[in-house]
Motif scaffolding. Structure first.
Motif, mmCIF file in Angstrom:
data_model
loop_
_atom_site.group_PDB
_atom_site.id
_atom_site.type_symbol
_atom_site.label_atom_id
_atom_site.label_comp_id
_atom_site.label_asym_id
_atom_site.label_seq_id
_atom_site.Cartn_x
_atom_site.Cartn_y
_atom_site.Cartn_z
ATOM 1 N N UNK A 1 -16.475 1.825 25.991
ATOM 2 C CA UNK A 1 -16.663 0.885 24.878
ATOM 3 C C UNK A 1 -18.138 0.716 24.542
ATOM 4 N N UNK A 2 -19.008 0.812 25.536
ATOM 5 C CA UNK A 2 -20.442 0.687 25.286
ATOM 6 C C UNK A 2 -20.942 1.813 24.393
ATOM 7 N N UNK A 3 -20.324 2.989 24.523
ATOM 8 C CA UNK A 3 -20.724 4.140 23.699
ATOM 9 C C UNK A 3 -20.060 4.146 22.329
ATOM 10 N N UNK A 4 -19.210 3.156 22.047
ATOM 11 C CA UNK A 4 -18.528 3.113 20.751
ATOM 12 C C UNK A 4 -19.509 2.738 19.643
ATOM 13 N N UNK A 5 -19.174 3.125 18.425
ATOM 14 C CA UNK A 5 -20.026 2.875 17.268
ATOM 15 C C UNK A 5 -19.789 1.451 16.754
ATOM 16 N N UNK A 6 -20.765 0.541 16.862
ATOM 17 C CA UNK A 6 -20.544 -0.840 16.420
ATOM 18 C C UNK A 6 -20.483 -0.991 14.904
ATOM 19 N N UNK A 7 -21.016 -0.008 14.173
ATOM 20 C CA UNK A 7 -21.022 -0.126 12.707
ATOM 21 C C UNK A 7 -19.612 -0.094 12.123
ATOM 22 N N UNK A 8 -18.683 0.590 12.815
ATOM 23 C CA UNK A 8 -17.311 0.633 12.321
ATOM 24 C C UNK A 8 -16.668 -0.753 12.377
ATOM 25 N N UNK A 9 -16.929 -1.484 13.456
ATOM 26 C CA UNK A 9 -16.405 -2.840 13.558
ATOM 27 C C UNK A 9 -17.028 -3.763 12.543
ATOM 28 N N UNK A 10 -18.321 -3.590 12.291
ATOM 29 C CA UNK A 10 -18.983 -4.420 11.296
ATOM 30 C C UNK A 10 -18.441 -4.138 9.899
ATOM 31 N N UNK B 1 -7.382 -1.287 15.343
ATOM 32 C CA UNK B 1 -7.643 -0.157 14.445
ATOM 33 C C UNK B 1 -9.052 0.414 14.561
ATOM 34 N N UNK B 2 -9.938 -0.265 15.287
ATOM 35 C CA UNK B 2 -11.313 0.230 15.409
ATOM 36 C C UNK B 2 -11.701 0.447 16.872
ATOM 37 N N UNK B 3 -11.529 -0.586 17.694
ATOM 38 C CA UNK B 3 -12.002 -0.509 19.083
ATOM 39 C C UNK B 3 -11.158 0.443 19.912
#
Length: 311
Positions: A195-204, A219-221
Motif C-alpha cells: 500500500x505504501x507503494x500505491x499511487x496516492x493521486x488515484x485516490x485524490x 475501486x482504488x486501494x
C-alpha cells in the motif's frame, strides 16, 4: 549515391574482466548458493527412502527397493485419509477466515492518518508472531478450559460453561481464531508495504470526483495491491495439503483427536515414533508433489485471469 547505414557495435566487456571487477559481489553470492545446495537441495536425495524399505544400519543406498509399497500402504489406511481430511478442513478454514483479515486490517490502518496510532497498532498485531505455539497453547488452555477465565465469566453471567477445547466443532473455531491472532501481523506488514507503494493521486482523483471512502477502498486501494494479494493467495493454496506439526499437536487433545489428527501428527505417530522413516518420507513426498501441482495450477489460472503470477 546511397549512404551506407553505420552500424554501431556494442562492445561487451570480456567475462574475465567482468569477474575481476565484480568479484566481491560473486563472493557474497557464493554464500547463499552454498547454503541452498547443502541444506535445501542435498536433503532432497533422501526422498529415495520413500521407495525403499529403509534400514538405518544398511543406509539409504544399501536398503532394498520396494517401489510404491509405502505409498500403497498409506493410501490404503483409513487413518491416513482421516488425517488428510482434517488437514484440508483446518487449512481451508485458515484460508477462508484468516486470509482476508490482514488485508482488511492493512487497508484500515493505511486509511488512518495518525502515524503514532498506525505504528502502535501494527506493532501490537505483529508481536504474537514471535510467540511459539507452546506458549500460545498454554495461553489458550488458561483462557478456554472448563476452569479457564472465559468459562468463569460465562458462569458468573448465569449461563452454562462451554466446552471450547473438548467439543470438536468449537475446537476448530478456537484453532482458526488463534491462527489469525498469531499470523495476521506478518501478512499485515507485507500488505502495508504494498500500500505504501500505491499511487496516492488515484485516490485524490476519486475523492475529487465525489467517491466515498468505501468506494475509494473498493475501486482504488484494493485494485492497486491486487498483485500482492494474488501472490499471497497462490502461496497459501500451495500449502493447503501440508500443515505444521506444533500447532495442531500442542492445541489438540484426546477428546478432539478425530478432528485434530492431521498429516504431520499422523507421520509423527505412525512413521517416526515407530521408526518407519520410509513410510514417513513417502507421506511427506506426497505432500510436496501435491503442493507443487497446486502452486503451478493456481499460478496458471491467475495468469489467465489477468493477474500477475509468481513465475
Amino acid at each position: 549515391m546511397k549512404r551506407r547505414k553505420s552500424k554501431t557495435k556494442v562492445q561487451r566487456m570480456p567475462f574475465k574482466m567482468y569477474i575481476r571487477n565484480s568479484w566481491q559481489l560473486y563472493l557474497m553470492l557464493l554464500i547463499p548458493i552454498v547454503y541452498m545446495l547443502l541444506f535445501r537441495y542435498k536433503p532432497m536425495i533422501g526422498g529415495i527412502i520413500a521407495f525403499k524399505k529403509f534400514n538405518v544400519f544398511a543406509g539409504i543406498w544399501n536398503s532394498p527397493w520396494v517401489g510404491l509399497a509405502n505409498f500403497k500402504e498409506a493410501f490404503g489406511s483409513k487413518d491416513f485419509w482421516s488425517a488428510l481430511g482434517n488437514t484440508l478442513i483446518l487449512n481451508a478454514g485458515d484460508l477462508i477466515l484468516g486470509f482476508p483479515v490482514p488485508v482488511l486490517i492493512a487497508v484500515f490502518l493505511f486509511e488512518i492518518r495518525n502515524k503514532c496510532i498506525r505504528k502502535a497498532t501494527q506493532t501490537i498485531l505483529y508481536l504474537p508472531n514471535f510467540l511459539s505455539w507452546v506458549i500460545i497453547a498454554g495461553i489458550i488452555t488458561q483462557l478456554f478450559s472448563t476452569s479457564g477465565l472465559v468459562n468463569d465469566l460465562i458462569r458468573k453471567t448465569g449461563l452454562s460453561e462451554v466446552n471450547f477445547l473438548s467439543d470438536p466443532l468449537i475446537w476448530r473455531f478456537v484453532y482458526w481464531i488463534s491462527g489469525i491472532w498469531q499470523s495476521a501481523g506478518y501478512s499485515l506488514i507485507i500488505y502495508l508495504a504494498a500500500l505504501t507503494a500505491a499511487d496516492p493521486s488515484l485516490g485524490e482523483a476519486a475523492y475529487i470526483d465525489g467517491a466515498t471512502r468505501l468506494q475509494r477502498i473498493a475501486h482504488v486501494t484494493l485494485p492497486q495491491i491486487r498483485p500482492t494479494i494474488s501472490i499471497m493467495l497462490i502461496m497459501q493454496l500451495g500449502k493447503i495439503v501440508s500443515i505444521d506439526f506444533d500447532r495442531p499437536y500442542m492445541m489438540g487433545n484426546t477428546l478432539v483427536k478425530s478432528v485434530s489428527d492431521v498429516i504431520s501428527t499422523y507421520v509423527y505417530h505412525v512413521g517416526l515414533q515407530a521408526g518407519r522413516f520410509d513410510f514417513a518420507t513417502a507421506v511427506g513426498l506426497f505432500q510436496s508433489i501435491v503442493g507443487i501441482i497446486l502452486i503451478l495450477s493456481v499460478n496458471q489460472i491467475s495468469k489467465k485471469m489477468g493477474e500477475e503470477g509468481i513465475m
